[in-house]
Design a protein around this motif. Structure first.
Motif, mmCIF file in Angstrom:
data_model
loop_
_atom_site.group_PDB
_atom_site.id
_atom_site.type_symbol
_atom_site.label_atom_id
_atom_site.label_comp_id
_atom_site.label_asym_id
_atom_site.label_seq_id
_atom_site.Cartn_x
_atom_site.Cartn_y
_atom_site.Cartn_z
ATOM 1 N N SER A 19 0.861 -1.188 0.000
ATOM 2 C CA SER A 19 0.000 0.000 0.000
ATOM 3 C C SER A 19 0.895 1.235 0.000
ATOM 4 N N GLY A 20 0.289 2.391 -0.175
ATOM 5 C CA GLY A 20 1.040 3.647 -0.100
ATOM 6 C C GLY A 20 1.555 3.898 1.311
ATOM 7 N N THR A 21 0.739 3.548 2.278
ATOM 8 C CA THR A 21 1.148 3.714 3.674
ATOM 9 C C THR A 21 2.369 2.842 3.972
ATOM 10 N N PHE A 46 -2.835 13.698 3.803
ATOM 11 C CA PHE A 46 -3.514 12.506 4.291
ATOM 12 C C PHE A 46 -2.748 11.970 5.504
ATOM 13 N N VAL A 91 4.889 16.247 0.299
ATOM 14 C CA VAL A 91 3.753 15.551 -0.319
ATOM 15 C C VAL A 91 3.412 16.317 -1.592
ATOM 16 N N ASP A 117 6.297 11.846 -0.907
ATOM 17 C CA ASP A 117 4.994 11.189 -0.828
ATOM 18 C C ASP A 117 4.241 11.536 -2.112
ATOM 19 N N ALA A 119 1.781 9.754 -3.407
ATOM 20 C CA ALA A 119 0.560 8.927 -3.459
ATOM 21 C C ALA A 119 -0.504 9.529 -4.375
ATOM 22 N N GLN A 120 -0.525 10.859 -4.474
ATOM 23 C CA GLN A 120 -1.531 11.512 -5.324
ATOM 24 C C GLN A 120 -0.908 12.008 -6.626
ATOM 25 N N SER A 142 0.834 5.255 -4.131
ATOM 26 C CA SER A 142 -0.302 4.421 -3.737
ATOM 27 C C SER A 142 -1.128 4.091 -4.968
ATOM 28 N N LYS A 147 -6.875 6.770 -6.299
ATOM 29 C CA LYS A 147 -5.736 7.500 -6.876
ATOM 30 C C LYS A 147 -5.832 7.470 -8.403
#
Ligand code: PLP
Length: 355
Positions: A19-21, A46, A91, A117, A119-120, A142, A147
């Motif tokens: 996962s992204g996390t 996030f 981010v 980061d 993720a987006q 992510s 996404k």
């Protein structure tokens, strides 16, 4: 999938992650974040961006964001650096790069790691043409279905150009194991599911087309908000009679650079946000608030006592609203969103003096 990602992002190593996390957690483990170490993060993102820091018993240090991009404000980073600072996590929020030139030069000066980061922001170009995830020490992505590139469940990716970090992450992804059943480090099970990796390989070739449709939609929103006299241009940071709605702005737009903004979210700002949210929800228009509570206000981070001097994030939490921006959105749907908002705005007079 990993080879395709190397080619697409322009990095030397990619590893599929659960996962992204987990990608962020693994990245921090790879740079050997220890209890008590400080990691600089934007206070407006996030939850995972700060949550992973605390899971390693390290301390997230919150920094306010830029009023145009909502990305970490580099001018506010340096005063927060101490002898315990180990890393910065910029981010690339909503699908636009953070100010990487400034961040990388601060990191170089203070010998800090930079974990992006992204993720987006998969596929996002920075102004120099490099992509998110190929600039800092490690990039994290992510593939959660919300996404721009989603798989059928959870999935993520780490990227790097550093062979040592790549090797550490490869082992940490499978409990620090090498060879089988011999453990050099304590890692986790951070593998991506083979099915998800297969989905991503099929979808990746379409990603740029989808991102370009999102940009087209953003252009339509701008035209229509202009037509209704609600927004003069993008990039405004204060409300006035010609800009009762503030629209997202592509700060790093350069000719020849395609994916300057991939609009994972299309975020407008409006003074009577909560009332507008209620109004368009009743009209059946999808919307959401990213993010209603900045990190410094989160209950679980109260013990960090980092005060409330984060004016931009506090405002953004108060007046941001995400409108539909997905690639398949039609012109008619966008017209319906904007005309509904215009109707609401007409009913609610502005709080500044009218001309
Ligand atoms: C979605 C997201 C994450 C976490 O990714 P998951 O795959 O949901 O774990 C981390 N950071 C940001 C900015 C995100 O938007």
């Amino acid at each position: 999938m990993e080879q395709l990602m190397n080619a697409y992002i322009g990095c030397s190593y990619s590893l599929g992650i659960s996962s992204g996390t987990d990608a962020l957690l693994l990245a921090l483990m790879a740079i050997d974040i220890q209890p008590g170490d400080e990691v600089i993060v934007p206070t407006y993102s996030f939850f995972a961006t700060a949550g992973v820091v605390v899971r390693l018993n390290a301390v997230p240090i919150f920094v306010d964001v830029d009023p145009v991009t909502f990305n970490i404000d580099p001018k506010k980073i340096t005063p927060k650096i101490t002898s315990r600072t180990k890393a910065i996590i910029p981010v690339h929020l909503y699908g636009q790069s953070a100010d990487m030139d400034s961040i990388m030069s601060i990191a170089k000066e203070h010998k800090l790691f930079v974990i992006e980061d992204g993720a987006q922001a998969i596929g996002v170009h920075y102004k120099d043409g490099r992509k998110a995830g190929a600039i800092g020490d490690i990039g994290c992505f992510s593939f959660f279905p919300s996404k721009n590139l989603g798989c059928f469940g959870d999935g993520g990716l780490v990227t790097t150009n550093n062979p040592e970090l790549a090797e550490r992450m490869k082992y940490l992804r499978v409990h620090g194991m090498n060879p089988k059943y011999y453990h050099k480090y304590i890692g986790g099970n951070f593998r991506i599911d083979a099915l998800q990796a297969a989905v991503l390989s099929v979808k990746l070739p379409h990603l740029d087309q989808w991102s370009s449709q999102r940009r087209t939609n953003a252009g339509l929103y701008l035209d229509l908000f202009r037509k209704y006299g609600l927004a003069e241009n993008t990039g405004k940071t204060v409300f006035d009679s010609k800009n009762r709605i503030l629209l997202p702005h592509s700060t790093y737009q350069k000719s020849g650079v395609k994916n300057h903004h991939i609009f994972n979210q299309y975020i407008i700002r409006v003074e009577k946000r909560n009332a507008l949210k209620k109004f368009i929800t009743e009209r059946g228009i999808g919307n959401d608030i990213y993010y209603p509570v900045p990190f410094h206000e989160q209950e679980c981070f109260k013990y960090l006592n980092q005060g409330n001097d984060f004016p931009v994030s506090n405002c953004a939490a108060h007046d941001s609203l995400a409108l539909p921006i997905f690639p398949e959105l039609t012109r008619e749907q966008i017209e319906y969103v904007v005309s509904s908002i215009a109707e609401f705005m007409e009913k609610h007079e502005a709080s500044f003096p009218q001309e």
